[in-house]
Design a protein around this motif. Structure first.
Motif, PDB file in Angstrom:
ATOM      1  N   PHE A 265       0.311  -1.169  -0.021  1.00 50.30           N
ATOM      2  CA  PHE A 265       0.112   0.028  -0.334  1.00 50.30           C
ATOM      3  C   PHE A 265       0.743   1.134   0.266  1.00 50.30           C
ATOM      4  CE2 PHE A 265      -3.002   3.349   2.661  1.00 50.30           C
ATOM      5  CZ  PHE A 265      -3.678   2.796   1.451  1.00 50.30           C
ATOM      6  N   ASN A 266       2.038   1.634   0.465  1.00 56.24           N
ATOM      7  CA  ASN A 266       2.758   2.151   1.134  1.00 56.24           C
ATOM      8  C   ASN A 266       4.184   2.113   1.050  1.00 56.24           C
ATOM      9  OD1 ASN A 266       4.360   4.565   1.477  1.00 56.24           O
ATOM     10  ND2 ASN A 266       2.893   5.374   2.964  1.00 56.24           N
ATOM     11  N   PRO A 267       4.442   1.500  -0.588  1.00 51.72           N
ATOM     12  CA  PRO A 267       6.189   1.092  -0.290  1.00 51.72           C
ATOM     13  C   PRO A 267       7.063   1.752   0.392  1.00 51.72           C
ATOM     14  CG  PRO A 267       5.236   0.546  -2.530  1.00 51.72           C
ATOM     15  CD  PRO A 267       4.398   1.683  -1.931  1.00 51.72           C
ATOM     16  N   ARG A 268       7.060   3.272   0.399  1.00 51.07           N
ATOM     17  CA  ARG A 268       8.148   4.813   0.681  1.00 51.07           C
ATOM     18  C   ARG A 268       8.279   4.014   3.268  1.00 51.07           C
ATOM     19  NH1 ARG A 268       7.915   8.305   4.584  1.00 51.07           N
ATOM     20  NH2 ARG A 268       5.114   8.207   4.448  1.00 51.07           N
ATOM     21  N   LEU A 269       7.388   2.493   3.159  1.00 56.94           N
ATOM     22  CA  LEU A 269       7.654   2.791   4.506  1.00 56.94           C
ATOM     23  C   LEU A 269       8.338   0.948   4.404  1.00 56.94           C
ATOM     24  CD1 LEU A 269       3.974   3.372   5.485  1.00 56.94           C
ATOM     25  CD2 LEU A 269       6.067   5.081   5.738  1.00 56.94           C
ATOM     26  N   GLU A 270       9.363   0.908   3.909  1.00 54.30           N
ATOM     27  CA  GLU A 270       9.909  -0.444   3.662  1.00 54.30           C
ATOM     28  C   GLU A 270      10.977  -0.401   4.685  1.00 54.30           C
ATOM     29  OE1 GLU A 270      12.237  -3.154   0.638  1.00 54.30           O
ATOM     30  OE2 GLU A 270      12.119  -1.162   0.135  1.00 54.30           O
ATOM     31  N   LYS A 271      11.428   0.145   5.397  1.00 57.23           N
ATOM     32  CA  LYS A 271      12.569   0.064   5.903  1.00 57.23           C
ATOM     33  C   LYS A 271      11.665   0.280   7.346  1.00 57.23           C
ATOM     34  CE  LYS A 271      16.531   2.920   8.046  1.00 57.23           C
ATOM     35  NZ  LYS A 271      17.444   3.977   8.444  1.00 57.23           N
ATOM     36  N   TYR A 272      10.738   0.694   8.033  1.00 53.41           N
ATOM     37  CA  TYR A 272      10.319   1.102   8.947  1.00 53.41           C
ATOM     38  C   TYR A 272       9.230  -0.907   9.571  1.00 53.41           C
ATOM     39  CZ  TYR A 272      10.747   5.374   8.696  1.00 53.41           C
ATOM     40  OH  TYR A 272      10.946   7.220   8.567  1.00 53.41           O
ATOM     41  N   ILE A 273       8.718  -1.103   8.348  1.00 52.17           N
ATOM     42  CA  ILE A 273       7.932  -2.022   8.388  1.00 52.17           C
ATOM     43  C   ILE A 273       9.416  -3.331   8.606  1.00 52.17           C
ATOM     44  CG2 ILE A 273       6.895  -3.847   6.762  1.00 52.17           C
ATOM     45  CD1 ILE A 273       5.370  -1.156   5.638  1.00 52.17           C
ATOM     46  N   ARG A 274      10.126  -3.134   8.063  1.00 53.33           N
ATOM     47  CA  ARG A 274      11.155  -4.313   7.487  1.00 53.33           C
ATOM     48  C   ARG A 274      11.074  -4.246   9.946  1.00 53.33           C
ATOM     49  NH1 ARG A 274      16.183  -2.448   6.445  1.00 53.33           N
ATOM     50  NH2 ARG A 274      15.035  -2.514   3.721  1.00 53.33           N
ATOM     51  N   SER A 275      11.765  -3.329  10.522  1.00 53.43           N
ATOM     52  CA  SER A 275      11.731  -2.707  11.707  1.00 53.43           C
ATOM     53  C   SER A 275      10.466  -3.830  12.730  1.00 53.43           C
ATOM     54  CB  SER A 275      12.168  -1.737  12.452  1.00 53.43           C
ATOM     55  OG  SER A 275      13.072  -1.583  11.737  1.00 53.43           O
ATOM     56  N   LYS A 276       9.946  -3.394  12.274  1.00 51.36           N
ATOM     57  CA  LYS A 276       8.359  -3.685  12.671  1.00 51.36           C
ATOM     58  C   LYS A 276       8.335  -5.012  13.072  1.00 51.36           C
ATOM     59  CE  LYS A 276       4.170  -3.377  14.753  1.00 51.36           C
ATOM     60  NZ  LYS A 276       4.051  -2.667  15.813  1.00 51.36           N
ATOM     61  N   LYS A 277       8.428  -5.779  11.862  1.00 48.30           N
ATOM     62  CA  LYS A 277       8.008  -7.607  11.646  1.00 48.30           C
ATOM     63  C   LYS A 277       9.229  -7.838  12.501  1.00 48.30           C
ATOM     64  CE  LYS A 277       6.902  -8.162   6.772  1.00 48.30           C
ATOM     65  NZ  LYS A 277       7.118  -8.729   5.215  1.00 48.30           N
ATOM     66  N   MET A 278      10.004  -7.239  12.780  1.00 50.09           N
ATOM     67  CA  MET A 278      11.594  -7.575  14.078  1.00 50.09           C
ATOM     68  C   MET A 278      10.460  -8.216  15.452  1.00 50.09           C
ATOM     69  SD  MET A 278      14.666  -7.348  12.257  1.00 50.09           S
ATOM     70  CE  MET A 278      15.520  -8.604  13.163  1.00 50.09           C
ATOM     71  N   LEU A 279      10.292  -7.080  15.083  1.00 46.55           N
ATOM     72  CA  LEU A 279       9.774  -6.705  16.612  1.00 46.55           C
ATOM     73  C   LEU A 279       8.655  -7.151  17.264  1.00 46.55           C
ATOM     74  CD1 LEU A 279      10.062  -2.681  17.196  1.00 46.55           C
ATOM     75  CD2 LEU A 279      10.718  -3.937  18.400  1.00 46.55           C
ATOM     76  N   VAL A 280       7.406  -8.033  15.816  1.00 52.11           N
ATOM     77  CA  VAL A 280       6.491  -8.443  16.374  1.00 52.11           C
ATOM     78  C   VAL A 280       6.994  -9.545  16.537  1.00 52.11           C
ATOM     79  CG1 VAL A 280       4.768  -9.778  14.759  1.00 52.11           C
ATOM     80  CG2 VAL A 280       4.949  -7.052  14.061  1.00 52.11           C
ATOM     81  N   GLU A 281       7.719 -10.633  15.844  1.00 56.58           N
ATOM     82  CA  GLU A 281       8.434 -12.067  15.378  1.00 56.58           C
ATOM     83  C   GLU A 281       8.712 -11.857  17.374  1.00 56.58           C
ATOM     84  OE1 GLU A 281      10.832 -15.230  13.404  1.00 56.58           O
ATOM     85  OE2 GLU A 281      11.104 -13.478  12.584  1.00 56.58           O
ATOM     86  N   ILE A 282       9.793 -11.154  17.485  1.00 48.83           N
ATOM     87  CA  ILE A 282      10.549 -11.083  18.542  1.00 48.83           C
ATOM     88  C   ILE A 282       8.861 -11.278  20.243  1.00 48.83           C
ATOM     89  CG2 ILE A 282      11.803  -9.710  20.861  1.00 48.83           C
ATOM     90  CD1 ILE A 282      13.601  -9.173  18.030  1.00 48.83           C
TER      91      ILE A 282
END
Length: 316
Positions: A265-282
């Motif tokens: 939906f918003n590719p500009r957020l790629e860097k932020y989303i990558r960190s968020k995915k890791m936080l969710v998994e942790i």
């Protein structure tokens, strides 16, 4: 005595309005909130503003006494309160959108049925600051009230001054970064989120609303103006406590799919989303470790991910 008699009349609420042109729609979604919904609606209907506001309520087919309370409020405030009574419970089945066409004005304020506002000037303050800064999204701190032990804490305190917070901060928390009952959003952004929400595979939408609404950052007001109940019957936090290892795994997988939808939906957020995915998994790994304390696999993997993630930016 009837609790409704303690509330202002409809004429009293409207007496300070300079016109009937609605500026803010307050949205309340409730389900089985008979013990909480009165406090929620009381906090909204007692707002003191010089502009008109309305309250749109979505009741998701509550089988308890919630609807009788809603009908009492409807009767007392027929020109302010508009209730949509769902004909079935939507949880995990369908989208809650039947009330969207009832939204009016420039901004939307949210308050879930088990939360409540504690400052009668909340709407006025957020409307004034949002207009002043041409803001899309405005938030403030809230008191967390823990239902199980009746204790309190403070949620979303970022200092004692009005300031603009960066969008990246939203992605640096394992869940949401601000209380839902503090959300004050430009209507166009809220409707944009509603369109995006159709891509989500269920689950809580608060974080995704924050991500969509914060394109120009977030205006933060330091005033504590709402209460967030945690652990009460029917709340999301209470359901999380009861989760099994399998349900936690499913929850993490769903987060991953939903974050991928946000990226598309918003590719500009790629860097932020990558960190968020890791936080969710942790977070998922730590929750699973709590369920199976004799297995260190989850903790060891969480530690590896934390090292890979590295320190988050502490500047706000």
């Amino acid at each position: 005595m009837n609790m409704m008699s303690y509330l202002p009349t409809q004429d009293n609420v409207k007496s300070t309005w300079v016109s009937d042109d609605v500026k803010v729609t307050c949205i309340v979604v409730c389900y089985n909130h008979q013990d909480y919904i009165f406090d929620c609606l009381k906090g909204i209907i007692t707002q003191k503003t010089d502009f008109a506001f309305k309250i749109v309520i979505y009741d998701d087919f509550s089988p308890d006494g919630t609807r009788s309370i809603l009908k009492a409020f409807e009767k007392q405030y027929p020109n302010i309160i508009d209730v949509y009574y769902a004909e079935f419970n939507h949880r995990g089945v369908a989208r809650q959108e039947e009330h969207i066409d009832k939204i009016q004005g420039e901004y939307v304020a949210l308050c879930e049925g088990d939360d409540f506002w504690i400052d009668s000037s909340k709407l006025k303050k957020q409307y004034q600051e949002s207009c002043k800064h041409n803001a899309l999204f405005c938030i403030h701190p809230a008191i967390i009230f823990f239902q199980d032990n009746k204790s309190e804490d403070l949620f979303c305190y970022y200092g004692n001054t009005i300031r603009k917070l960066p969008q990246k901060l939203i992605f640096e928390f394992k869940n949401q970064f601000a209380p839902t009952a503090s959300y004050f959003i430009k209507k166009e952004k809220y409707l944009e989120y509603i369109v995006f929400r159709r891509r989500l595979d269920g689950g809580p939408g608060d974080f995704f609303l924050e991500a969509v609404a914060s394109d120009r950052g977030v205006i933060y007001l330091p005033d504590v103006m709402s209460v967030y109940r945690r652990g009460g019957e029917g709340t999301y936090s209470a359901m999380q406590v009861k989760s099994s290892v399998d349900s936690i795994k499913n929850d993490v997988d769903r987060w991953s799919r939903n974050l991928q939808s946000l990226l598309e939906f918003n590719p500009r957020l790629e860097k932020y989303i990558r960190s968020k995915k890791m936080l969710v998994e942790i977070d998922g790994l730590l929750r699973m470790h709590d369920k199976v304390t004799d297995n260190e696999e989850y903790m060891e993997k969480a530690i590896r991910l934390l090292k890979e993630l590295g320190p988050l930016d502490e500047t706000v």
